[in-house]
Scaffold this motif. Structure first.
Motif, PDB file in Angstrom:
ATOM      1  N   ALA A 149     -40.517 -67.597 -50.259  1.00  0.00           N
ATOM      2  CA  ALA A 149     -39.930 -67.955 -51.551  1.00  0.00           C
ATOM      3  C   ALA A 149     -40.933 -68.710 -52.416  1.00  0.00           C
ATOM      4  N   VAL A 150     -41.660 -69.633 -51.803  1.00  0.00           N
ATOM      5  CA  VAL A 150     -42.620 -70.447 -52.549  1.00  0.00           C
ATOM      6  C   VAL A 150     -43.772 -69.595 -53.067  1.00  0.00           C
ATOM      7  N   VAL A 151     -44.342 -68.765 -52.210  1.00  0.00           N
ATOM      8  CA  VAL A 151     -45.520 -67.997 -52.595  1.00  0.00           C
ATOM      9  C   VAL A 151     -45.147 -66.877 -53.568  1.00  0.00           C
ATOM     10  N   VAL A 152     -44.037 -66.190 -53.308  1.00  0.00           N
ATOM     11  CA  VAL A 152     -43.575 -65.163 -54.242  1.00  0.00           C
ATOM     12  C   VAL A 152     -43.294 -65.794 -55.610  1.00  0.00           C
ATOM     13  N   GLY A 153     -42.827 -67.029 -55.589  1.00  0.00           N
ATOM     14  CA  GLY A 153     -42.505 -67.709 -56.836  1.00  0.00           C
ATOM     15  C   GLY A 153     -43.700 -68.189 -57.633  1.00  0.00           C
ATOM     16  N   GLY A 154     -44.909 -68.017 -57.117  1.00  0.00           N
ATOM     17  CA  GLY A 154     -46.087 -68.327 -57.914  1.00  0.00           C
ATOM     18  C   GLY A 154     -46.872 -69.545 -57.490  1.00  0.00           C
ATOM     19  N   GLU A 159     -47.280 -64.053 -62.750  1.00  0.00           N
ATOM     20  CA  GLU A 159     -46.491 -65.128 -63.336  1.00  0.00           C
ATOM     21  C   GLU A 159     -44.993 -64.813 -63.354  1.00  0.00           C
ATOM     22  N   TYR A 160     -44.663 -63.554 -63.624  1.00  0.00           N
ATOM     23  CA  TYR A 160     -43.259 -63.212 -63.852  1.00  0.00           C
ATOM     24  C   TYR A 160     -42.742 -62.114 -62.930  1.00  0.00           C
ATOM     25  N   GLY A 161     -43.565 -61.703 -61.958  1.00  0.00           N
ATOM     26  CA  GLY A 161     -43.150 -60.621 -61.063  1.00  0.00           C
ATOM     27  C   GLY A 161     -41.896 -60.944 -60.276  1.00  0.00           C
ATOM     28  N   VAL A 162     -41.744 -62.217 -59.852  1.00  0.00           N
ATOM     29  CA  VAL A 162     -40.580 -62.596 -59.059  1.00  0.00           C
ATOM     30  C   VAL A 162     -39.298 -62.443 -59.872  1.00  0.00           C
ATOM     31  N   TYR A 163     -39.369 -62.795 -61.159  1.00  0.00           N
ATOM     32  CA  TYR A 163     -38.183 -62.649 -62.010  1.00  0.00           C
ATOM     33  C   TYR A 163     -37.859 -61.172 -62.230  1.00  0.00           C
ATOM     34  N   ALA A 164     -38.907 -60.365 -62.406  1.00  0.00           N
ATOM     35  CA  ALA A 164     -38.696 -58.929 -62.555  1.00  0.00           C
ATOM     36  C   ALA A 164     -38.080 -58.340 -61.291  1.00  0.00           C
ATOM     37  N   GLY A 165     -38.536 -58.821 -60.124  1.00  0.00           N
ATOM     38  CA  GLY A 165     -37.981 -58.347 -58.859  1.00  0.00           C
ATOM     39  C   GLY A 165     -36.503 -58.667 -58.732  1.00  0.00           C
ATOM     40  N   VAL A 166     -36.115 -59.872 -59.147  1.00  0.00           N
ATOM     41  CA  VAL A 166     -34.700 -60.249 -59.105  1.00  0.00           C
ATOM     42  C   VAL A 166     -33.876 -59.347 -60.018  1.00  0.00           C
ATOM     43  N   VAL A 167     -34.384 -59.099 -61.225  1.00  0.00           N
ATOM     44  CA  VAL A 167     -33.660 -58.240 -62.171  1.00  0.00           C
ATOM     45  C   VAL A 167     -33.515 -56.824 -61.620  1.00  0.00           C
ATOM     46  N   VAL A 168     -34.587 -56.295 -61.032  1.00  0.00           N
ATOM     47  CA  VAL A 168     -34.534 -54.934 -60.474  1.00  0.00           C
ATOM     48  C   VAL A 168     -33.496 -54.844 -59.359  1.00  0.00           C
ATOM     49  N   GLY A 171     -37.714 -66.995 -56.105  1.00  0.00           N
ATOM     50  CA  GLY A 171     -38.166 -66.361 -54.873  1.00  0.00           C
ATOM     51  C   GLY A 171     -37.108 -66.401 -53.789  1.00  0.00           C
ATOM     52  N   ALA A 172     -36.411 -67.537 -53.678  1.00  0.00           N
ATOM     53  CA  ALA A 172     -35.327 -67.639 -52.699  1.00  0.00           C
ATOM     54  C   ALA A 172     -34.199 -66.667 -53.031  1.00  0.00           C
ATOM     55  N   VAL A 173     -33.881 -66.554 -54.314  1.00  0.00           N
ATOM     56  CA  VAL A 173     -32.839 -65.605 -54.740  1.00  0.00           C
ATOM     57  C   VAL A 173     -33.265 -64.176 -54.429  1.00  0.00           C
ATOM     58  N   LEU A 174     -34.541 -63.872 -54.636  1.00  0.00           N
ATOM     59  CA  LEU A 174     -35.056 -62.536 -54.343  1.00  0.00           C
ATOM     60  C   LEU A 174     -34.897 -62.192 -52.865  1.00  0.00           C
ATOM     61  N   ILE A 175     -35.234 -63.136 -51.995  1.00  0.00           N
ATOM     62  CA  ILE A 175     -35.099 -62.908 -50.558  1.00  0.00           C
ATOM     63  C   ILE A 175     -33.645 -62.670 -50.183  1.00  0.00           C
ATOM     64  N   GLN A 176     -32.750 -63.486 -50.728  1.00  0.00           N
ATOM     65  CA  GLN A 176     -31.330 -63.341 -50.420  1.00  0.00           C
ATOM     66  C   GLN A 176     -30.783 -62.007 -50.909  1.00  0.00           C
ATOM     67  N   LEU A 177     -31.158 -61.610 -52.126  1.00  0.00           N
ATOM     68  CA  LEU A 177     -30.685 -60.337 -52.669  1.00  0.00           C
ATOM     69  C   LEU A 177     -31.220 -59.161 -51.865  1.00  0.00           C
TER      70      LEU A 177
END
Length: 320
Positions: free
Chosen positions: A257-262, A22-31, A278-284
């Motif tokens: 982005a869609v699948v990583v986002g849940g 549920e929240y892994g993508v947000y944790a990935g962005v923070v990391v 998810g899109a932000v994660l890919i860009q970062l």
């Protein structure tokens, strides 16, 4: 006691898995943000954040349409080709005025989506096959219309690509507004509920009397339109039309982005907030590797790993 301990351990693992899904993508962005803050020079500069936001905006917009398609248990592989088609039409009709050029580019996306949706809804072609055909044919048509790169010299396009409001680029504002709009449609409208019901079980949706064909056609039309908008914004940012490379592999970035986002590939659920993250994660991730002078091959490998993990996570969600 041993059985109770085992049950507690299994319950803890399930809760942890649920939190990661549920929240892994947000944790990935923070990391990634923390890693860059610690190890990337000048990462916290305003100019860097502006650059990252502008670059991720087209991915977000395309991923919104992809999320709708995947929510119906489909997929849209034609989004990159539609971006190329939009930039070709934009350049071709720019001599008739900016408004005409923008309308023609948007119309190209709508017609491409209409073709995909008709094949899926009325002919019964699998979404991956229907949109793959448009992916190949759309790119070819774009190259027929504009065989080579062409500079875009228009004050309106220049303003769209470089302008801002209170320091926030127009491209970012447009992406944010579209994300809010799509989230509202999915969560608060009858169409959104019908879309999710179709993704959950198309057969049951038909038996319930839902307008399955109409919803599917609209979903792919919206996906095509959003891809065309992304193509317009990318053209405005680059100040050039390049149908050869614009939108290349965008479909993979959007799906990731869609699948990583849940949003599971099995359909029946759409998470717009997660898709944006998810899109932000890919860009970062891409920016991090580039800023640390790693070769492009490493960037591709990292993205491939993210795709595999995303598909695995979707598989686990589908089991629940």
């Amino acid at each position: 006691m041993t059985e109770l301990t085992l049950r507690a351990t299994l319950a803890d693992r399930q809760r942890l898995r649920h939190l990661l899904q549920e929240y892994g993508v947000y944790a990935g962005v923070v990391v990634l943000l923390l890693v860059n803050i610690a190890f990337t020079p000048h990462f916290l500069s305003t100019e860097n954040f502006r650059t990252q936001a502008v670059q991720v905006a087209p991915i977000v917009i395309v991923a919104l349409g992809m999320a709708l398609a995947i929510g119906t248990e489909g997929v849209d592989l034609s989004v990159g080709a539609v971006m190329a088609l939009a930039t070709s039409l934009l350049s071709l009709y720019l001599g008739y005025g900016l408004v005409v050029a923008l309308l023609m580019a948007a119309l190209g996306g709508v017609l491409a989506g209409l073709a995909s949706g008709a094949l899926v809804a009325f002919v019964g072609v699998q979404p991956i096959v229907a949109t793959l055909a448009l992916m190949v044919g759309g790119r070819g048509l774009a190259l027929v219309l504009l065989p080579q790169l062409k500079d875009v010299r228009n004050s309106g396009m220049n303003t769209l690509g470089t302008g801002s409001v209170l320091g926030i680029p127009y491209l970012v504002i447009i992406a944010a507004v579209l994300a809010v709009l799509v989230a509202f449609v999915v969560r608060r409208t009858t169409f959104g509920r019908q879309l999710l019901a179709i993704g959950d079980s198309r057969a049951a949706a038909k038996l319930a009397g839902l307008p399955v064909r109409r919803v599917l056609v609209i979903v792919y039309v919206v996906s095509g339109l959003l891809a065309a908008v992304a193509g317009i914004l990318a053209t405005a940012r680059l100040q050039a039309s390049d149908p050869t490379s614009l939108g290349t592999l965008m479909e993979l970035s959007a799906i990731t982005a869609v699948v990583v986002g849940g949003t599971p590939l099995s359909g029946g659920r759409v998470r717009i907030g997660g898709t944006v993250a998810g899109a932000v994660l890919i860009q970062l991730l891409t920016a991090t590797l580039i800023k640390h002078d790693l070769p492009p091959s490493w960037t591709q490998i990292a993205q491939a790993v993210v795709i595999v993990l995303a598909v695995y996570a979707a598989r686990e969600r589908g089991k629940r």
